[in-house]
Design an enzyme around this catalytic site. Structure first.
Site, PDB file in Angstrom:
ATOM      1  N   GLU A 114       0.847  -1.203   0.000  1.00 46.39           N
ATOM      2  CA  GLU A 114       0.000   0.000   0.000  1.00 46.39           C
ATOM      3  C   GLU A 114       0.871   1.238   0.000  1.00 46.39           C
ATOM      4  O   GLU A 114       1.982   1.215   0.524  1.00 46.39           O
ATOM      5  CB  GLU A 114      -0.823   0.066   1.298  1.00 46.39           C
ATOM      6  CG  GLU A 114      -1.876  -0.972   1.422  1.00 46.39           C
ATOM      7  CD  GLU A 114      -2.472  -1.004   2.831  1.00 46.39           C
ATOM      8  OE1 GLU A 114      -2.207  -0.086   3.636  1.00 46.39           O
ATOM      9  OE2 GLU A 114      -3.185  -1.965   3.110  1.00 46.39           O
ATOM     10  N   LYS A 116       2.260   4.565   1.390  1.00 41.70           N
ATOM     11  CA  LYS A 116       2.396   5.097   2.749  1.00 41.70           C
ATOM     12  C   LYS A 116       2.109   6.598   2.662  1.00 41.70           C
ATOM     13  O   LYS A 116       2.931   7.381   2.183  1.00 41.70           O
ATOM     14  CB  LYS A 116       3.813   4.828   3.274  1.00 41.70           C
ATOM     15  CG  LYS A 116       3.973   5.202   4.735  1.00 41.70           C
ATOM     16  CD  LYS A 116       5.308   4.677   5.256  1.00 41.70           C
ATOM     17  CE  LYS A 116       5.485   4.950   6.727  1.00 41.70           C
ATOM     18  NZ  LYS A 116       5.402   6.342   7.100  1.00 41.70           N
ATOM     19  N   ASP A 118       1.693  10.338   3.550  1.00 33.88           N
ATOM     20  CA  ASP A 118       2.469  11.182   4.463  1.00 33.88           C
ATOM     21  C   ASP A 118       1.534  12.181   5.138  1.00 33.88           C
ATOM     22  O   ASP A 118       1.327  13.290   4.648  1.00 33.88           O
ATOM     23  CB  ASP A 118       3.565  11.904   3.667  1.00 33.88           C
ATOM     24  CG  ASP A 118       4.639  12.446   4.596  1.00 33.88           C
ATOM     25  OD1 ASP A 118       4.585  12.162   5.807  1.00 33.88           O
ATOM     26  OD2 ASP A 118       5.532  13.150   4.093  1.00 33.88           O
ATOM     27  N   TYR A 223      -6.689   2.489   6.309  1.00 33.74           N
ATOM     28  CA  TYR A 223      -5.852   1.380   5.838  1.00 33.74           C
ATOM     29  C   TYR A 223      -5.821   0.176   6.778  1.00 33.74           C
ATOM     30  O   TYR A 223      -5.074  -0.764   6.535  1.00 33.74           O
ATOM     31  CB  TYR A 223      -4.427   1.865   5.584  1.00 33.74           C
ATOM     32  CG  TYR A 223      -3.806   2.572   6.771  1.00 33.74           C
ATOM     33  CD1 TYR A 223      -3.493   1.884   7.943  1.00 33.74           C
ATOM     34  CD2 TYR A 223      -3.532   3.933   6.713  1.00 33.74           C
ATOM     35  CE1 TYR A 223      -2.936   2.524   9.028  1.00 33.74           C
ATOM     36  CE2 TYR A 223      -2.974   4.595   7.802  1.00 33.74           C
ATOM     37  CZ  TYR A 223      -2.685   3.871   8.952  1.00 33.74           C
ATOM     38  OH  TYR A 223      -2.133   4.510  10.030  1.00 33.74           O
ATOM     39  N   LYS A 316      10.807   2.919   3.000  1.00 40.87           N
ATOM     40  CA  LYS A 316      10.864   4.385   2.986  1.00 40.87           C
ATOM     41  C   LYS A 316      11.607   4.869   1.736  1.00 40.87           C
ATOM     42  O   LYS A 316      12.707   4.407   1.448  1.00 40.87           O
ATOM     43  CB  LYS A 316      11.603   4.883   4.234  1.00 40.87           C
ATOM     44  CG  LYS A 316      10.856   4.593   5.533  1.00 40.87           C
ATOM     45  CD  LYS A 316       9.646   5.493   5.737  1.00 40.87           C
ATOM     46  CE  LYS A 316       9.971   6.766   6.454  1.00 40.87           C
ATOM     47  NZ  LYS A 316      10.158   6.620   7.893  1.00 40.87           N
ATOM     48  N   CYS A 410      26.837  41.692 -16.375  1.00 43.99           N
ATOM     49  CA  CYS A 410      27.005  40.250 -16.535  1.00 43.99           C
ATOM     50  C   CYS A 410      28.356  39.824 -15.963  1.00 43.99           C
ATOM     51  O   CYS A 410      29.392  40.396 -16.319  1.00 43.99           O
ATOM     52  CB  CYS A 410      26.919  39.905 -18.019  1.00 43.99           C
ATOM     53  SG  CYS A 410      27.369  38.212 -18.383  1.00 43.99           S
ATOM     54  N   CYS A 413      30.794  38.757 -19.014  1.00 45.90           N
ATOM     55  CA  CYS A 413      31.319  39.639 -20.054  1.00 45.90           C
ATOM     56  C   CYS A 413      31.280  41.105 -19.653  1.00 45.90           C
ATOM     57  O   CYS A 413      31.754  41.957 -20.392  1.00 45.90           O
ATOM     58  CB  CYS A 413      30.532  39.437 -21.357  1.00 45.90           C
ATOM     59  SG  CYS A 413      28.845  40.044 -21.248  1.00 45.90           S
ATOM     60  N   CYS A 428      21.475  39.127 -19.799  1.00 46.29           N
ATOM     61  CA  CYS A 428      22.637  39.817 -20.342  1.00 46.29           C
ATOM     62  C   CYS A 428      22.337  40.056 -21.807  1.00 46.29           C
ATOM     63  O   CYS A 428      22.022  39.121 -22.535  1.00 46.29           O
ATOM     64  CB  CYS A 428      23.885  38.940 -20.188  1.00 46.29           C
ATOM     65  SG  CYS A 428      25.231  39.475 -21.253  1.00 46.29           S
ATOM     66  N   CYS A 433      28.307  37.512 -25.589  1.00 49.02           N
ATOM     67  CA  CYS A 433      28.695  37.116 -24.235  1.00 49.02           C
ATOM     68  C   CYS A 433      29.239  35.688 -24.235  1.00 49.02           C
ATOM     69  O   CYS A 433      28.583  34.759 -24.710  1.00 49.02           O
ATOM     70  CB  CYS A 433      27.474  37.210 -23.320  1.00 49.02           C
ATOM     71  SG  CYS A 433      27.753  36.485 -21.700  1.00 49.02           S
TER      72      CYS A 433
HETATM   73  S1  IVH Z   1      -0.105   0.412   8.667  1.00 46.08           S
HETATM   74  C1  IVH Z   1       0.754  -1.517  12.742  1.00 46.08           C
HETATM   75  N1  IVH Z   1      -0.596   1.504   6.329  1.00 46.08           N
HETATM   76  O1  IVH Z   1       2.805   5.254   8.592  1.00 46.08           O
HETATM   77  C2  IVH Z   1       0.639  -0.989  11.378  1.00 46.08           C
HETATM   78  N2  IVH Z   1       0.433   2.830   8.007  1.00 46.08           N
HETATM   79  O2  IVH Z   1       4.601   3.803  11.286  1.00 46.08           O
HETATM   80  C3  IVH Z   1       0.179   0.402  11.350  1.00 46.08           C
HETATM   81  N3  IVH Z   1       0.847   5.151   7.306  1.00 46.08           N
HETATM   82  O3  IVH Z   1       2.128   6.878  11.173  1.00 46.08           O
HETATM   83  C4  IVH Z   1       0.509   1.152  10.153  1.00 46.08           C
HETATM   84  N4  IVH Z   1       0.010   4.978   5.285  1.00 46.08           N
HETATM   85  O4  IVH Z   1      -0.142   6.242  10.061  1.00 46.08           O
HETATM   86  C5  IVH Z   1      -0.087   1.680   7.558  1.00 46.08           C
HETATM   87  N5  IVH Z   1      -1.133   2.361   4.237  1.00 46.08           N
HETATM   88  C6  IVH Z   1      -0.624   2.535   5.455  1.00 46.08           C
HETATM   89  C7  IVH Z   1      -0.102   3.767   5.876  1.00 46.08           C
HETATM   90  C8  IVH Z   1       0.432   3.871   7.169  1.00 46.08           C
HETATM   91  C9  IVH Z   1       0.583   5.782   6.173  1.00 46.08           C
HETATM   92  C10 IVH Z   1       1.518   5.736   8.492  1.00 46.08           C
HETATM   93  C11 IVH Z   1       0.886   5.393   9.787  1.00 46.08           C
HETATM   94  C12 IVH Z   1       2.036   5.542  10.759  1.00 46.08           C
HETATM   95  C13 IVH Z   1       3.233   5.225   9.930  1.00 46.08           C
HETATM   96  C14 IVH Z   1       3.754   3.841  10.208  1.00 46.08           C
END
Ligand code: IVH
Length: 678
Positions: A114, A116, A118, A223, A316, A410, A413, A428, A433
């Site tokens: 999935e 992640k 932010d 999620y 990450k 410039c 030149c 310029c 130049c």
């Molecule tokens: S699962 C125990 N799935 O990432 C498992 N986390 O340390 C719990 N996050 O701040 C996390 N997208 O909020 C999971 N698709 C996703 C996520 C996700 C973002 C964040 C989560 C936490 C950090 C994981």
């Protein structure tokens, strides 16, 4: 007491509004117009105002209502909100997979990968389908009660489709566009700006006054399930994480559409690589990929460490931002004379490379962001985009920072630097130049222009400094004696360079037009112009109106072309190029009856020195021949360049006639664009 029709209409309106909320905020696929939606909302608000006893907490009118708090209460999560272990490369993902398989004693494991998101982790608690509490993660055991703020997020359901008791885990986020819009608004109001979408989500969620949160464009992706009661379920309990995600969708939660079931860790790695490349194409920010074992029974068997589950890991992405110090601000002169300020930075590693310079774009950019020499700044680098200073960390100011002043002349030149009114870019204006010439030469020689291999920054600078090259045409007058005098140019590289320069004469009109660096004429425009005008002489005589007849050429480009050919020094360079043998016209196709290579089949092996493989193939085709990738009995000629492959041996075995480069050039009449009848 409210009359029965009113009670029924209120219930009906809530159903309808719930449904359209879901279409709009969860599915992002509205069925009715905003005006129609507003009309329904207004009707409900009016009925509830007339009959307050009908108001319920899950009514769509009740998203913002609560009074500001003094402070947030704390809440203990029903199940802890754990964090995740991290992986930073393929090897660490493979180690995770190996550990999971070893602990389970199985050969292969299915995963769900999935995005992640932010943002900010939250937990949403529902009792028999009604939202009762929402909390931040806090320390994982105890978080802050931000229920009244979470209620303002339209994609958070106040009531579920089925009356389940459930804790749902999700990430509150803000899209990049909404974040930028919010910052624009704040800038206009003189309020401090948020550094990134995540900070603005966190800040918005921790408002004591829910009316402030309601104004912020927050969203959520759910999620995971932290707790699931036994009652009210639409079907049997999920057995896999992917079924859990389906259940969340079915209950009315917003689930990210990019989750994928992966059959092996290789598929997981491919998913991670894909999204690391494509992350910019998403409207929101992601900082990695979360990989979860799919079967929930395995989750129990794998268990957790003190901090994180053993059944999941976060891959990450390499960070795209870093903090560093601006040591100096210098200006660069580009090929169009644009004078661009650049920050010289204390070197930092960002997304896998060391960054020591970053563009500051122009004077306005520096002024808007108030970037000063000595400032601590956040530098951003995305993909192969050039590093950019995003903002100043004003809290690190000491008072010793110095503002930047754009030079009036410039640096290359000494010519005048002019910034036309209404334009952001200072230039310029000296056509001679040397800095512009160096950049111009690099562009002229670049792969998609005249493709002169070996003519890069160092050589272009040396040629200009030694005054061996004063305009493009001088390239075609260079001698070996001149080249070997330059630093770090040996006999062999001089020969190679001269061959590459010679070969560049036959690149054709389109590439030449692109190479000249006429403002606003990119590769595609150059190709359209070449196809339309056929020769540089015809193009040079064209009026703005005639130019605008060419598809995709607007007035701005047309004027830029006319301006270019109005300059006598540009005309002189073009005349010189022509005299020196650079091809300045397109070849008319050879009439079918006169094609000397008609029906002949060619195969090419090895590297030709006078032209590229594509040019050789084009020349053969123009003269009626065909080309193929492998030698057979039907092959009429094998053309052999330097370092030929196994095709040569095969041709010798089959007795196919072999042409060396010279013989081939004779056959096609001198070059890819040469006249075969000469
Ligand atoms: S699962 C125990 N799935 O990432 C498992 N986390 O340390 C719990 N996050 O701040 C996390 N997208 O909020 C999971 N698709 C996703 C996520 C996700 C973002 C964040 C989560 C936490 C950090 C994981």
């Amino acid at each position: 007491m409210a009359p029965r029709e009113v009670v029924e209409r209120v219930a009906q309106l809530r159903e309808i509004i719930h449904y359209h909320n879901y279409r709009y905020f969860v599915l992002d696929d509205p069925e009715i117009s905003d005006a129609e939606y507003d009309q329904l909302m207004r009707e409900l608000v009016e009925l509830e105002a007339a009959y307050p006893e009908l108001v319920t907490p899950d009514s769509p009118t009740q998203r913002v209502g609560a009074a500001p708090l003094e402070a947030f209460e704390t809440v203990r999560h029903r199940a802890p909100m754990m964090s995740l272990a991290n992986a930073f490369d393929r090897a660490e993902l493979e180690a995770f997979d190996a550990r999971v398989r070893r602990m389970l004693g199985v050969d292969s494991v299915e995963y769900v990968a999935e995005l992640k998101i932010d943002g900010v982790a939250v937990s949403l608690s529902y009792e028999e389908g009604l939202l009762v509490r929402g909390a931040t993660r806090g320390d994982g055991e105890v978080g802050e009660d931000v229920t009244q703020n979470l209620r303002t997020i339209r994609s958070v359901p106040l009531r579920l489709v089925h009356p389940v008791t459930i804790d749902v885990r999700g990430e509150v986020f803000m899209s990049r566009a909404d974040f930028e819009e919010l910052n624009r608004r704040r800038a206009a109001e003189g309020q401090p700006l948020f550094a990134n979408p995540r900070n603005s989500s966190a800040g918005s969620l921790r408002q004591l006054d829910p009316r402030v949160t309601a104004e912020r464009p927050l969203d959520i992706f759910c999620y995971g399930i932290g707790y699931l009661g036994e009652t009210g379920l639409p079907a049997k309990r999920p057995a896999t994480h992917s079924e859990a995600l389906e259940l969340l969708s079915e209950l009315g939660f917003k689930v990210n559409p990019h989750a994928r079931v992966c059959r092996s860790i290789d598929e997981v790695v491919a998913f991670c690589e894909h999204w690391e490349q494509q992350r910019r194409s998403l409207p929101y920010e992601i900082d990695g990929v979360v990989i979860k074992v799919n079967r929930l029974e395995y989750h129990d068997r794998l268990g957790t460490t003190a901090k994180s589950p053993r059944w999941a890991i976060a891959y990450k992405f390499a960070a795209e931002q870093a903090m560093t110090v601006v040591r100096e601000i210098v200006v660069n002169v580009g090929r169009t004379g644009a004078v661009t300020p650049m920050a010289i930075l204390d070197p930092v590693r960002i997304a896998g490379t060391t960054v020591s310079r970053a563009t500051l774009h122009n004077e306005d950019y520096i002024r808007d962001k108030d970037i000063r020499i000595g400032d601590t700044v956040i530098v951003h680098k995305a993909g192969d985009i050039i590093p950019e200073v995003v903002r100043v960390v004003t809290s690190k100011r000491t008072g010793a920072e110095r503002p930047f002043v754009m030079p009036k002349t410039c640096p290359a030149c000494g010519g005048e630097v002019v910034r036309p009114e209404g334009e952001a870019v200072a230039r310029c204006i000296n056509a001679r130049c040397p800095a512009q010439l160096v950049e111009g030469l690099i562009h002229f020689a670049s792969r998609n222009a005249m493709d002169i291999e070996g003519l890069g920054q160092a050589l272009a600078t040396a040629l200009v400094q030694q005054e061996l090259v004063k305009d493009f045409s001088d390239l075609y007058r260079l001698t070996k004696e001149q080249l070997v005098q330059l630093e770090r140019v040996g006999d062999k590289s001089a020969t190679n360079l001269l061959n590459a320069i010679e070969a560049s004469k036959s690149r054709g009109l389109a590439r030449l037009l692109y190479a000249l660096g006429i403002r606003l004429v990119g590769e595609e425009t150059a190709a359209s112009l070449a196809a339309h005008f056929k020769s540089i002489d015809a193009l040079a005589e064209a009026t703005v109106e005639q130019l605008m007849d060419v598809p995709e050429i607007g007035e701005k480009i047309a004027r830029s072309i006319v301006d270019y050919f109005d300059q006598p020094q540009n005309r002189a360079v073009i005349e010189a190029l022509k005299e020196l043998g650079v091809k300045t016209s397109e070849d008319a196709p050879v009439p079918v009856g006169e094609q000397p290579l008609a029906g002949k089949r060619f195969v090419i092996t090895g590297t030709l020195s006078a032209m590229t493989r594509q040019e050789a193939e084009a020349a053969i085709k123009r003269l009626g021949g065909t080309t193929s990738g492998s030698v057979s009995r039907n092959t009429d000629y094998l053309v052999v360049g330097a370092s030929p492959g196994s095709k040569l041996q095969r041709a010798q075995e089959l007795g196919v006639p072999i042409l060396d480069e010279e013989a081939f050039l004779n056959l096609i009449g001198g070059g890819p664009g040469g006249d075969h009848r000469a």
